[in-house]
Design a protein around this motif. Structure first.
Motif, PDB file in Angstrom:
ATOM      1  N   THR A  65       0.838  -1.208   0.000  1.00 61.10           N
ATOM      2  CA  THR A  65       0.000   0.000   0.000  1.00 61.10           C
ATOM      3  C   THR A  65       0.867   1.249   0.000  1.00 61.10           C
ATOM      4  OG1 THR A  65      -0.102  -0.035   2.423  1.00 61.10           O
ATOM      5  CG2 THR A  65      -1.878  -1.159   1.225  1.00 61.10           C
ATOM      6  N   GLU A  66       2.182   1.057  -0.093  1.00 60.03           N
ATOM      7  CA  GLU A  66       3.124   2.177  -0.083  1.00 60.03           C
ATOM      8  C   GLU A  66       4.032   2.127  -1.317  1.00 60.03           C
ATOM      9  OE1 GLU A  66       5.243   1.971   3.562  1.00 60.03           O
ATOM     10  OE2 GLU A  66       3.461   2.197   4.829  1.00 60.03           O
ATOM     11  N   VAL A  67       3.434   1.879  -2.464  1.00 60.11           N
ATOM     12  CA  VAL A  67       4.192   1.704  -3.698  1.00 60.11           C
ATOM     13  C   VAL A  67       4.955   2.977  -4.057  1.00 60.11           C
ATOM     14  CG1 VAL A  67       4.000   1.325  -6.190  1.00 60.11           C
ATOM     15  CG2 VAL A  67       2.648  -0.062  -4.587  1.00 60.11           C
ATOM     16  N   ARG A  68       6.212   2.784  -4.446  1.00 57.71           N
ATOM     17  CA  ARG A  68       7.060   3.879  -4.924  1.00 57.71           C
ATOM     18  C   ARG A  68       7.569   3.499  -6.317  1.00 57.71           C
ATOM     19  NH1 ARG A  68      10.685   5.204   0.513  1.00 57.71           N
ATOM     20  NH2 ARG A  68       8.923   5.678   1.907  1.00 57.71           N
ATOM     21  N   ARG A  69       6.702   3.618  -7.296  1.00 58.60           N
ATOM     22  CA  ARG A  69       6.986   3.134  -8.646  1.00 58.60           C
ATOM     23  C   ARG A  69       8.215   3.791  -9.263  1.00 58.60           C
ATOM     24  NH1 ARG A  69       2.230   2.857  -9.558  1.00 58.60           N
ATOM     25  NH2 ARG A  69       1.846   0.607  -9.389  1.00 58.60           N
ATOM     26  N   ASP A  70       8.489   5.022  -8.894  1.00 59.50           N
ATOM     27  CA  ASP A  70       9.650   5.722  -9.460  1.00 59.50           C
ATOM     28  C   ASP A  70      10.967   5.032  -9.115  1.00 59.50           C
ATOM     29  OD1 ASP A  70       8.052   7.604 -10.638  1.00 59.50           O
ATOM     30  OD2 ASP A  70       8.407   9.162  -9.143  1.00 59.50           O
ATOM     31  N   GLU A  71      10.982   4.242  -8.027  1.00 59.52           N
ATOM     32  CA  GLU A  71      12.207   3.550  -7.630  1.00 59.52           C
ATOM     33  C   GLU A  71      12.652   2.532  -8.685  1.00 59.52           C
ATOM     34  OE1 GLU A  71      14.248   3.995  -5.239  1.00 59.52           O
ATOM     35  OE2 GLU A  71      13.227   4.950  -3.549  1.00 59.52           O
ATOM     36  N   LEU A  72      11.733   2.065  -9.525  1.00 55.15           N
ATOM     37  CA  LEU A  72      12.086   1.082 -10.538  1.00 55.15           C
ATOM     38  C   LEU A  72      13.177   1.585 -11.479  1.00 55.15           C
ATOM     39  CD1 LEU A  72       8.552  -0.261 -11.568  1.00 55.15           C
ATOM     40  CD2 LEU A  72      10.355  -1.585 -10.460  1.00 55.15           C
ATOM     41  N   SER A  73      13.150   2.853 -11.766  1.00 54.95           N
ATOM     42  CA  SER A  73      14.093   3.394 -12.748  1.00 54.95           C
ATOM     43  C   SER A  73      14.995   4.495 -12.189  1.00 54.95           C
ATOM     44  CB  SER A  73      13.325   3.950 -13.956  1.00 54.95           C
ATOM     45  OG  SER A  73      12.403   4.953 -13.543  1.00 54.95           O
ATOM     46  N   ASP A  74      14.827   4.815 -10.917  1.00 53.59           N
ATOM     47  CA  ASP A  74      15.578   5.918 -10.331  1.00 53.59           C
ATOM     48  C   ASP A  74      17.090   5.663 -10.390  1.00 53.59           C
ATOM     49  OD1 ASP A  74      15.825   8.393  -8.830  1.00 53.59           O
ATOM     50  OD2 ASP A  74      16.418   7.146  -7.140  1.00 53.59           O
TER      51      ASP A  74
END
Length: 459
Positions: free
Chosen positions: A250-259
């Motif tokens: 419930t705390e997804v940080r999708r930007d971390e995938l490509s950061d």
């Protein structure tokens, strides 16, 4: 209508698909060599221990293929990744990535070696695949939110998730998959994601080695192999409805995938253990080692040993049955020997030696309620004359804050591999690994591993 692909997923897949043609910076090449050497050493020594032997016994039931199994066999890349992964984490000597709470190397390196062999890849290509695997696995875990490891409660295991996606990423690189195929590989990996923190209750480290390394390494290779054979899948498993990240957090940080892709290499932020022991005991071993190197301590003069560790992980190494994760034993053995060796840390019989027992009985392990999420130790040795010697270790040797030198990496590898492979083979293997980027075929590196002799002492 074409499926929508999130920019983060596309950037991650682009990074993986371009890895074979993308040179690594010199400092990343050097650090990647460190982790490949360190993990192979863990595989070799771990193959002698019960978890490694049991993994090899399982795979040996149907051994036939091109991928090397330590001990003189070959198997399919999927099963080689399983067995060699279990060997890599059979002990407590493999690397760790603090921010994602994971052990990437024990899954990524076995996967890369297995696929590298069947795909006839060079040493330089394997180097690039390994570095990419660390980038992928850690970022997927971080995209789920801030990782938490509470060994007193139930939850998913970040170790298994990082290892899975890291292995899948490395395998996808070496199979030469394009951007779309990488996305499909990540989707197959997501469908095989598993692992919960019940591993903390594993008394013999066999299931833990399976969860941390063998299972995810094997599943990651399988995901990439299926796509390489022609399977397709969901275009973007990390976005859209439903998706992998929302299913688990419930705390997804999708930007971390490509950061930071291509700029921040996570292998540079991964720790290597100087001592082949459970992570929470590292600092305590280093503290007492520094004390006895500074001035020897006569074991018969010791009245009390006080060890203070961070409260969240103190119980992990508190008087455990296995010597390499028993902090009190490790401190006593290091004090008596005035040094640390792999052999001492794995000597079950010595745990009951009278001198060691006397030191364990006057040994007090105290959880520090003010510290968590770090690897520190405060060790105080009080002598019978009332004097005391104290040492605090805030940055364990081998961590990013206090990295090991090439010589230290080599010395650790020799200590782990020479008893198994012999001096000549160990020297040959290490020479090839230090110049791995010059190997035209990765089998030049894996072939010496076929000479590993599994001794009865490892049963």
């Amino acid at each position: 209508m074409a499926a929508e692909i999130s920019p983060q997923t596309r950037q991650l897949a682009d990074h993986v698909s371009a890895a074979l043609q993308t040179p690594l910076p010199a400092n990343v090449v050097r650090k990647t060599k460190h982790h490949i050497i360190d993990t192979i050493a863990a595989m070799v020594s771990g193959a002698q221990l019960p978890p490694g032997r049991r993994g090899l016994a399982y795979v040996a039931q149907s051994h036939d293929g091109q991928a090397t199994l330590i001990g003189g066999l070959r198997s399919s890349p999927v099963e080689a990744a399983l067995a060699n992964g279990i060997s890599a984490h059979a002990d407590e000597t493999d690397d760790s990535h603090p921010r994602s709470i994971s052990h990437p190397g024990c899954a990524v390196v076995p996967a890369a070696l297995a696929v590298g062999e069947v795909a006839k890849r060079s040493g330089e290509e394997v180097l690039r695949a390994v570095a990419t695997g660390y980038d992928v696995g850690t970022r997927v875990v971080l995209s789920l939110g801030t990782p938490v490891l509470n060994t007193e409660s139930s939850g998913r295991s970040t170790h298994a998730y990082c290892s899975l996606f890291g292995a899948a990423g490395a395998a996808a690189v070496l199979y030469g998959l394009d951007e779309q195929q990488v996305r499909h590989t990540l989707s197959y990996a997501a469908q095989s994601a598993s692992g919960v923190t019940s591993w903390v209750r594993d008394p013999n480290h066999v299931e833990k080695a399976f969860v941390f390394a063998g299972m995810p390494s094997s599943n990651g290779v399988r995901a990439a192999a299926m796509v390489a054979s022609g399977c397709d899948g969901v275009p973007d498993v990390f976005s859209g409805v439903p998706n992998f990240l929302d299913a688990l957090s419930t705390e997804v940080r999708r930007d971390e995938l490509s950061d930071g892709l291509g700029e921040r290499y996570e292998i540079l932020h991964t720790n290597i253990k100087k001592f082949a022991v459970g992570s929470p005991a590292q600092a305590a071993v280093q503290a007492v080692l520094e004390l006895v190197e500074e001035q020897p301590i006569d074991p018969t003069d010791v009245a009390q040993i006080r060890i203070v560790l961070p409260h969240d992980l103190a119980r992990v190494v508190d008087e455990r049955a296995m010597p390499d994760i028993n902090c009190q034993y490790l401190v006593a053995g290091t004090l008596v020997d005035r040094g640390f060796t792999f052999a001492m840390a794995h000597d079950d019989d010595r745990m009951n030696d009278p001198t060691i027992l006397a030191l364990r009985e006057c040994n007090e392990l105290i959880p520090d309620p003010q510290r968590a999420g770090v690897r520190t130790a405060d060790v105080t040795v009080t002598l019978r004359d009332g004097t005391s010697r104290q040492r605090f270790v805030g940055a364990v040797r081998g961590t990013v804050d206090d990295p090991m030198s090439d010589d230290e990496i080599n010395a650790k590898a020799v200590d782990l591999m020479e008893p198994v492979l012999g001096r000549s083979t160990t020297e040959t293997l290490l020479a090839r690994l230090w110049s791995i980027e010059e190997c035209a075929d990765i089998t030049d590196v894996t072939t010496p591993l076929l000479g590993a002799v599994l001794t009865e002492a490892g049963t």
